[in-house]
Scaffold this motif. Structure first.
Motif, PDB file in Angstrom:
ATOM      1  N   ALA A 212       0.893  -1.361  -0.219  1.00  0.00           N
ATOM      2  CA  ALA A 212       0.037   0.000   0.134  1.00  0.00           C
ATOM      3  C   ALA A 212       0.679   0.855  -0.046  1.00  0.00           C
ATOM      4  O   ALA A 212       1.689   0.435   0.659  1.00  0.00           O
TER       5      ALA A 212
ATOM      6  N   PRO B 178       0.902   5.178   0.452  1.00  0.00           N
ATOM      7  CA  PRO B 178       0.585   6.833   0.970  1.00  0.00           C
ATOM      8  C   PRO B 178      -0.501   7.315   0.322  1.00  0.00           C
ATOM      9  O   PRO B 178      -0.005   7.761  -0.803  1.00  0.00           O
TER      10      PRO B 178
ATOM     11  N   ASP C 219      -4.057  -1.429   3.326  1.00  0.00           N
ATOM     12  CA  ASP C 219      -4.964  -0.162   3.111  1.00  0.00           C
ATOM     13  C   ASP C 219      -5.334   1.767   3.770  1.00  0.00           C
ATOM     14  O   ASP C 219      -5.424   2.312   3.878  1.00  0.00           O
TER      15      ASP C 219
ATOM     16  N   SER D  85      -2.791   3.492   5.041  1.00  0.00           N
ATOM     17  CA  SER D  85      -2.121   4.187   4.139  1.00  0.00           C
ATOM     18  C   SER D  85      -2.885   5.377   3.888  1.00  0.00           C
ATOM     19  O   SER D  85      -2.999   6.133   3.468  1.00  0.00           O
TER      20      SER D  85
ATOM     21  N   SER E  97       3.164   4.097   4.352  1.00  0.00           N
ATOM     22  CA  SER E  97       4.133   2.817   2.761  1.00  0.00           C
ATOM     23  C   SER E  97       3.847   1.782   3.743  1.00  0.00           C
ATOM     24  O   SER E  97       4.055   1.475   4.302  1.00  0.00           O
TER      25      SER E  97
END
Length: 477
Positions: free
Chosen positions: A62, A64, A207, A210, A216
């Motif tokens: 994932a 950012p 997620d 993120s 990250s």
């Protein structure tokens, strides 16, 4: 699965801990290394802006989210004056809304800032002690996404949040309020989670990290030279290469299956810079002896002088809108006395020149100001302080990390935060707080005061009412 002792600790970027992490022989991965809460907290000012594109080869689980901040654009970017004015109105409205939400978040978290500073900065020795309240807050908040049950509840209670949804809104508000990045003024927070290949994880959690924490998430063979270099590159890119010498030595243990790093990069100049021609060499009185240091001086500088029980204080303004407070214990008092009293943090959190919410004990004076140039750093294990504040389960063998993985057992053994702060004539290369001499709660008798930080003092760097960094300086150099 055979239950073995799982080393779950916060990764500290120092040769000592890097060495310890590299001692384990290569074998089947069974340990979960939880490098959280400012695994490497960097409070630093670089020469320029952040480094170029990331040099990360690990698989991105994932990435950012884009910063949810509307920036004011140049007039030339628009086709008409109407479009430009519409964009200006939108940016101003968003800024106002973000400020209001941020104030609500700070109000809910002010108790954490105040209690934490008492726990982490009180010292009976000659060491400098520094921490970043906002970075510790974000790191702890991220842990609530990975945990469940009472493990999560203890963290939520400490952060004064009823649930993860409310905490997410608070984190986003604070993050977006302090975020700033241009050619000269920088205040950027970054987070990353590194996950071992072959260990299952909950993608929804990744997620959420993120989006809500701008984190990250990468997956790879932790402990390999490739991932060690990736982590070093990620840290360097997010800290303007300020710690490049240290990150070159990163070597995670072959047993590590998860590592979390959090950084805070800060750069700003004084609105009213010091002149090196006015510098003097004089004595600083440490708890254990005397030392010659370089003082930056301003004669009869017009500014507010603040006082409270056991201390006096002043603050200097930075071009990015932040302030650096200097807090000096009264004669016969110590930084420990000021920290345990705690009212100076209340002063920092309540005084706001843009509102009517101001610290009552203040007076506009001419101040002969002398501030020592310093470059100070410290690494603190926040575990004992967090346990005193009620966060205990996460350090127990049965800590509940079931929200992110079924792999167990997982628990933290340490929460280490490394901080470096440097100030000079031009500005702040990290964070700093300074304190003025005062006479208890009585107002100052003269219109001109000599304010000389020639003995242990406290400092705080704040963005509005959000404390970014705080420290106790016993030895300026």
């Amino acid at each position: 699965m055979k239950r073995e002792h799982i080393l779950t600790a916060l990764e500290e970027i120092s040769d000592k801990h890097i060495g310890e992490a590299g001692k384990s022989p290569k074998r089947k991965k069974r340990a979960l290394w939880m490098s959280a809460v400012a695994a490497m907290l960097v409070i630093a000012i670089g020469i320029g802006i952040l480094a170029g594109p990331m040099r990360i080869r690990a698989y991105a689980v994932a990435l950012p989210s884009e910063a949810r901040i509307t920036k004011m654009s140049d007039y030339d970017d628009y086709n008409s004056r109407e479009e430009y004015l519409e964009a200006v109105d939108l940016a101003r409205a968003e800024s106002k809304q973000r400020t209001e939400v941020s104030k609500q978040a700070v109000s809910a978290l002010s108790l954490f800032f105040t209690k934490g500073t008492k726990q982490f900065l009180v010292t009976d020795d000659n060491d400098n002690k520094l921490w970043s309240p906002v970075n510790a807050y974000i790191g702890l908040a991220m842990l609530t996404e990975l945990t469940e049950g009472n493990t999560r509840k203890q963290i939520l209670d400490l952060l004064n949040a009823p649930d993860t949804e409310a905490l997410r809104r608070q984190v986003s508000a604070v993050w977006e309020s302090v975020y700033q990045k241009d050619e000269h003024e920088i205040c950027v927070l970054a987070n990353s989670l590194w996950w071992e290949n072959g260990i299952e994880y909950n993608q929804n959690v990744m997620d959420a990290l993120s989006y809500h924490y701008y984190a990250s998430v990468y997956r790879g063979d932790l402990g390999s030279d490739k991932i060690n270099k990736d982590i070093a590159n990620w840290i360097n890119d997010n800290t303007g290469n300020f710690l490049k010498d240290s990150t070159a030595n990163i070597k995670l243990s072959q047993d590590i299956v998860m590592a979390l790093y959090s950084t805070l990069y800060f750069q700003s100049k004084w609105t009213d810079q010091f002149s090196s021609n006015a510098n003097t060499e004089d004595v600083f009185y440490m708890p254990t002896g005397e030392k010659q240091v370089t003082y930056m001086n301003k004669k009869q500088k017009k500014m507010n002088y603040y006082w409270g029980e056991n201390y006096g204080a002043v603050c200097l303004y930075l071009k990015n809108g932040c302030r650096m407070w200097f807090v000096l214990p009264d004669e016969g008092k110590t930084t420990k006395d000021v920290l345990e009293d705690g009212t100076y943090m209340e002063m920092v959190l309540t005084d706001d020149w843009s509102s009517s919410n101001e610290w009552q004990n203040r007076k506009y004076l001419k101040v002969n100001l002398s501030v020592p140039k310093f470059d100070v750093s410290s690494t603190l294990n926040l575990r004992e302080g967090l346990e005193h504040l009620g966060v205990t389960d996460i350090f127990e063998y049965n800590a509940d990390f079931s929200n992110v993985t079924t792999y167990e057992p997982v628990f933290l053994t340490a929460v280490n935060q490394s901080v470096r702060v440097e100030i000079d004539e031009e500005g702040v290369k990290a964070a700093t707080y300074i304190e003025l001499p005062a006479a208890g709660e009585a107002p100052p008798p003269e219109e001109i005061i000599d304010f000389v930080l020639d003995r242990p003092f406290l400092f705080v760097i704040a963005n509005g009412n959000i404390p970014l960094f705080a420290g106790c300086v016993n030895n300026p150099q």
